[in-house]
Scaffold this active site. Sequence first.
Site, PDB file in Angstrom:
ATOM      1  N   TYR A  51     126.803  66.536  15.017  1.00 38.56           N
ATOM      2  CA  TYR A  51     127.722  67.151  14.623  1.00 38.56           C
ATOM      3  C   TYR A  51     128.702  66.680  13.471  1.00 38.56           C
ATOM      4  O   TYR A  51     129.051  65.528  13.463  1.00 38.56           O
ATOM      5  CB  TYR A  51     128.804  67.494  15.739  1.00 38.56           C
ATOM      6  CG  TYR A  51     128.472  68.935  16.426  1.00 38.56           C
ATOM      7  CD1 TYR A  51     128.456  70.204  15.486  1.00 38.56           C
ATOM      8  CD2 TYR A  51     127.901  69.042  17.739  1.00 38.56           C
ATOM      9  CE1 TYR A  51     128.312  71.371  16.097  1.00 38.56           C
ATOM     10  CE2 TYR A  51     127.929  70.616  18.308  1.00 38.56           C
ATOM     11  CZ  TYR A  51     128.136  71.648  17.430  1.00 38.56           C
ATOM     12  OH  TYR A  51     127.893  72.635  18.095  1.00 38.56           O
ATOM     13  N   GLU A  53     131.242  68.788  11.609  1.00 45.43           N
ATOM     14  CA  GLU A  53     132.380  69.583  11.068  1.00 45.43           C
ATOM     15  C   GLU A  53     133.252  68.996  10.074  1.00 45.43           C
ATOM     16  O   GLU A  53     133.703  68.050  10.222  1.00 45.43           O
ATOM     17  CB  GLU A  53     133.345  70.572  11.955  1.00 45.43           C
ATOM     18  CG  GLU A  53     132.711  71.649  12.933  1.00 45.43           C
ATOM     19  CD  GLU A  53     132.123  71.101  14.358  1.00 45.43           C
ATOM     20  OE1 GLU A  53     131.794  69.852  14.505  1.00 45.43           O
ATOM     21  OE2 GLU A  53     132.355  71.952  15.088  1.00 45.43           O
ATOM     22  N   ASP A 197     123.117  86.281  -7.123  1.00 50.96           N
ATOM     23  CA  ASP A 197     122.247  85.988  -5.761  1.00 50.96           C
ATOM     24  C   ASP A 197     120.623  85.426  -6.371  1.00 50.96           C
ATOM     25  O   ASP A 197     120.060  86.561  -6.464  1.00 50.96           O
ATOM     26  CB  ASP A 197     122.038  87.059  -4.884  1.00 50.96           C
ATOM     27  CG  ASP A 197     121.219  86.605  -3.717  1.00 50.96           C
ATOM     28  OD1 ASP A 197     120.393  85.794  -3.720  1.00 50.96           O
ATOM     29  OD2 ASP A 197     121.550  87.347  -2.560  1.00 50.96           O
ATOM     30  N   THR A 223     119.244  80.952  -1.526  1.00 52.78           N
ATOM     31  CA  THR A 223     118.409  80.093  -0.215  1.00 52.78           C
ATOM     32  C   THR A 223     117.783  78.827  -0.804  1.00 52.78           C
ATOM     33  O   THR A 223     117.217  79.059  -2.045  1.00 52.78           O
ATOM     34  CB  THR A 223     117.699  81.053   0.227  1.00 52.78           C
ATOM     35  OG1 THR A 223     116.773  81.899  -0.717  1.00 52.78           O
ATOM     36  CG2 THR A 223     118.337  82.235   1.084  1.00 52.78           C
ATOM     37  N   LYS A 226     112.834  79.451  -0.957  1.00 57.37           N
ATOM     38  CA  LYS A 226     111.642  80.401  -1.720  1.00 57.37           C
ATOM     39  C   LYS A 226     111.195  79.499  -2.586  1.00 57.37           C
ATOM     40  O   LYS A 226     110.299  78.626  -2.419  1.00 57.37           O
ATOM     41  CB  LYS A 226     112.743  81.598  -1.986  1.00 57.37           C
ATOM     42  CG  LYS A 226     113.167  82.553  -0.838  1.00 57.37           C
ATOM     43  CD  LYS A 226     113.748  83.563  -1.046  1.00 57.37           C
ATOM     44  CE  LYS A 226     114.147  84.609  -0.133  1.00 57.37           C
ATOM     45  NZ  LYS A 226     115.547  84.431   0.386  1.00 57.37           N
ATOM     46  N   ARG A 232     114.569  76.080   5.215  1.00 61.12           N
ATOM     47  CA  ARG A 232     115.296  77.378   5.312  1.00 61.12           C
ATOM     48  C   ARG A 232     116.957  76.788   5.309  1.00 61.12           C
ATOM     49  O   ARG A 232     117.208  76.030   5.892  1.00 61.12           O
ATOM     50  CB  ARG A 232     115.127  77.939   6.666  1.00 61.12           C
ATOM     51  CG  ARG A 232     113.642  78.263   6.916  1.00 61.12           C
ATOM     52  CD  ARG A 232     113.581  79.594   7.914  1.00 61.12           C
ATOM     53  NE  ARG A 232     113.711  80.529   7.185  1.00 61.12           N
ATOM     54  CZ  ARG A 232     113.006  81.454   6.504  1.00 61.12           C
ATOM     55  NH1 ARG A 232     111.695  80.989   6.478  1.00 61.12           N
ATOM     56  NH2 ARG A 232     113.109  82.457   5.966  1.00 61.12           N
TER      57      ARG A 232
HETATM   58  N1  DSN Z   1     114.090  88.269   3.636  1.00 60.60           N
HETATM   59  C1  DSN Z   1     114.319  87.859   2.067  1.00 60.60           C
HETATM   60  C2  DSN Z   1     113.260  88.225   1.430  1.00 60.60           C
HETATM   61  O1  DSN Z   1     112.034  88.479   1.820  1.00 60.60           O
HETATM   62  O2  DSN Z   1     113.378  88.621   0.137  1.00 60.60           O
HETATM   63  C3  DSN Z   1     115.693  88.225   1.549  1.00 60.60           C
HETATM   64  O3  DSN Z   1     116.653  87.957   2.559  1.00 60.60           O
END
Ligand code: DSN
Length: 414
Positions: A51, A53, A197, A223, A226, A232
């Site tokens: 942990y 924080e 984003d 994120t 990707k 993730r």
């Molecule tokens: N779920 C993602 C996507 O497939 O683009 C976006 O959050």
Amino acid sequence: MSAIQKQDQKIYEAIEREKKRQAEGIELIPSENYTSEAVMEACGSILTNKYSEGYPGKRYYGGQENIDTIENLAIDRAKQLFGAEHVNVQPYSGSPANTAIYFALLEFGDTVMGLKLEHGGHITHGLPIAFSGKAYNFVQYEVDLETGRIDMDKVRKLALESKPKMIVAGYTAYPRDIEWKRFKEIADEVGAITMADISHTAGLIATGVLESPVPYFDVVMTTTHKTLRGPRGAIILCKEKFAKDIDRAVFPGLQGGPHENAIAGKAVAFHEAMRPEFKEYAEQIKKNAHHLAEELKKHDFKLISDGTDTHLMLVDLTNKNVTGKQAQEALDTVGITLNKNTIPGEPRSPFDPSGIRLGTPAVTTRGMKESEMEKIADWINKVISNIEDTDLHKQIKEEVKEMCLKFPVPGIKI
Ligand code: DSN
């Protein structure tokens, strides 16, 4: 996996089946990828026990000397990778990151501009039934239905009319370049904060394959799983003047203990993304997407905006007399995974929309190139043109498997 195998057979077997599915099938969901074994080792490490924080040097629990080293490395690498002034690496994923940004920089009820979901935006960009749409007054812009592209004059007109406190750009199902500089000029005209984003395109942006909003925008989030090919999770990059507000909104505003195993995975992925081979990878993602788009067009598939500048494409299946759901399900049976998707001006339901969305980050990680894109387009065409021919589907499934086994997935030995 020997410990899981010994004590939890059901989970072990499901993971083994998933390994086989990932190895024997073609992954075209544009938001998915295969991380390196190094990233997986970090995520599956003993860091999950801790942990922490707070932030490096200012934690609420003891025993942080190694955690601080890891989190500082993640921060420094992300700053270097994107040329950012400040980075927060703690967001659990994209939706919490976006929510933290709104919480940091807006008051509930403030006006925000975001792209409508069915036009390529995200649920956190103001979908009326989502937290973003309920907590803030989202005014939604759209793509031009003729061109499939964002019309910046219309964006400007809407901004002048609605006077938003923030403008959100960067999308989940938009295949074209984004005019970051123009967005910034419009935002400056109305005094709005700019929020990008880049979850889908971060790997392409970090390597210079696509233009970066970081020099122009106040806040940028992504994120990490990707095109960036990490674990993730998510990160928030911002100008120094927003740093304190962003950090406070992530913790303690929205989250508790950060997932330091995921943060270590992010650090490993950022290190990988700074290598020259990652730039080659990002360039090949784009080449593959372009080639796949052209091949699909040869088979008379209608692409929204007639192509792609990125890693993804959106296909309107109306002329094929097949719905997105039918296509997704039939392609699943041959081992080609993509997702049904709404198209701009969607006349159908989101559960059975008119389109499909597909992209090339995962297949490019396996080393597939233009000639494989031709085969993939051909198989997609055959399945969609013969949606009920299960004998043909069985034959294609074997062909897909044969090709896939020549392109190993990191961490999977079949
Ligand atoms: N779920 C993602 C996507 O497939 O683009 C976006 O959050």
